[in-house]
Design an enzyme around this catalytic site. Structure first.
Site, mmCIF file in Angstrom:
data_model
loop_
_atom_site.group_PDB
_atom_site.id
_atom_site.type_symbol
_atom_site.label_atom_id
_atom_site.label_comp_id
_atom_site.label_asym_id
_atom_site.label_seq_id
_atom_site.Cartn_x
_atom_site.Cartn_y
_atom_site.Cartn_z
ATOM 1 N N CYS A 46 -0.041 -1.425 15.329
ATOM 2 C CA CYS A 46 -0.097 0.023 15.093
ATOM 3 C C CYS A 46 -1.287 0.703 15.766
ATOM 4 O O CYS A 46 -1.304 1.919 15.924
ATOM 5 C CB CYS A 46 -0.118 0.314 13.591
ATOM 6 S SG CYS A 46 1.272 -0.420 12.697
ATOM 7 N N HIS A 92 -2.584 7.420 12.696
ATOM 8 C CA HIS A 92 -1.383 6.601 12.686
ATOM 9 C C HIS A 92 -0.584 6.956 11.432
ATOM 10 O O HIS A 92 -1.122 6.997 10.330
ATOM 11 C CB HIS A 92 -1.786 5.123 12.679
ATOM 12 C CG HIS A 92 -0.703 4.187 12.275
ATOM 13 N ND1 HIS A 92 0.559 4.249 12.825
ATOM 14 C CD2 HIS A 92 -0.684 3.166 11.383
ATOM 15 C CE1 HIS A 92 1.301 3.298 12.281
ATOM 16 N NE2 HIS A 92 0.575 2.638 11.392
ATOM 17 N N ASN A 119 6.967 4.967 9.532
ATOM 18 C CA ASN A 119 5.909 4.315 10.300
ATOM 19 C C ASN A 119 6.530 3.730 11.564
ATOM 20 O O ASN A 119 7.281 2.762 11.504
ATOM 21 C CB ASN A 119 5.268 3.212 9.447
ATOM 22 C CG ASN A 119 4.112 2.518 10.155
ATOM 23 O OD1 ASN A 119 3.909 2.670 11.359
ATOM 24 N ND2 ASN A 119 3.357 1.737 9.404
#
Length: 328
Positions: free
Chosen positions: A122, A255, A285
């Site tokens: 990520c 993020h 996500n």
């Protein structure tokens, strides 16, 4: 003359198939897994996510986002002289040929430019941005295409409701070009391999067979605790490197992992939530794709304007984390 890098174009792409919490809950119920829209939203802030259709690869998503970014930058594909693509879900098993090379081919870039994948999960996009900035500042490359592209839906265990409801598929891209004026103001990257087991795919391959699990594993509480701590610290490190304060940040683009982590980070930095770009509610996500997806959304709807200071930061498996402070 001091050379800087600047974001000249942004782009994003989400696969057409949008899956709401209600739809996902119904699908999971067929397998005896109980969840609900209320349960998912209360723990993550996610209401929907997008899934790629069978046969669609990360490179396909990346190409669509890249075309938008290249077009906004006023360039042609063959003007790109370096591609850095962040992904944890590459087109090919083992990661080669690299998905960046596949994107080069699909974009029709015929100038033999360098192309490489980056694996920091990520945090991959901020890692890739930092690398691109260094290449441009050194003078070795001019027009760098930086991409985050993921198809996480294919590494999810849909018997584990604590993880399968959180992730989605998508791609985002930016084009960095040289500038006489500061664009990327500072970058900071970190990793701590001692925390590698809290977010990982624990399996591996031996003699063509998967040994162990090929699905994503996450210790949610451990990730949450570590994420909030390191995101505040790395943002302040980037601000210090740029000789700036948090009050000079126009937009925080973290993020898009979990709304509680995002809000906690903004609070620690003393930023009002109105200064944070949020897409996690509609995208889920999307790992390395989440920051460029959110950035492009805010650029195209007019929130992020030329001259704005944007803090981008992420955490990911490894454990990795980093931040990029940029002036648009």
């Amino acid at each position: 003359m001091t050379l800087y890098s600047k974001i000249a174009g942004t782009g994003s792409y989400l696969p057409p198939r949008r899956v709401t919490n209600q739809e996902l809950a119904a699908q999971l119920a067929e397998q005896g897994i109980e969840t609900s829209d209320e349960w998912i939203v209360s723990r993550s802030g996610i209401s929907a996510r997008h899934y790629a259709d069978k046969g669609v690869m990360a490179s396909d998503l990346a190409v669509e986002a890249s075309r938008q970014a290249i077009d906004m930058a006023g360039l042609a594909p063959n003007d790109i002289d370096l591609i850095i693509l962040a992904t944890s879900t590459p087109d090919h098993f083992g990661g080669f040929p690299s998905t960046a090379c596949v994107v080069q081919r699909k974009l029709g870039i015929a100038n033999a430019c360098a192309a490489v994948d980056v694996q920091a999960v990520c945090s991959g996009f901020v890692y890739a941005m930092s690398m691109a900035d260094s290449f441009i500042r050194s003078g070795t490359h001019r027009n760098v295409l930086v991409i985050g592209a993921e198809i996480f839906s294919r590494i999810l265990d849909f018997k584990d409701r604590t993880t399968c409801v959180l992730f989605g598929d998508g791609a985002g891209a930016v084009v960095l070009t040289p500038s006489a004026e500061p664009g990327v103001l500072a970058t900071k990257l970190h990793a701590d391999g001692s925390h590698g087991d809290i977010l990982c795919i624990p399996g591996n391959v031996s003699n063509g067979a998967v040994v162990g699990s090929a699905f994503l594993h996450m210790d949610g509480q451990a990730v949450f605790k570590l994420a909030v701590s390191v995101l505040e610290k790395v943002a302040n490190e980037a601000l210090k490197a740029a000789d700036m304060t948090a009050g000079q940040i126009d937009w925080l683009i973290p993020h898009q992992a979990n709304i509680r982590i995002m809000q906690g980070t903004a609070k620690k930095l003393g930023l009002p939530l109105e200064k944070m770009v949020v897409t996690v509610d509609q995208h889920g996500n999307t790992s390395a794709a989440s920051i460029p997806l959110a950035l492009d959304a805010a650029v195209r709807d007019g929130r992020v304007k030329p001259g704005h200071n944007v803090m981008m930061e992420g955490v990911g498996g490894g454990f990795t984390w980093g931040a990029v402070l940029a002036r648009m």
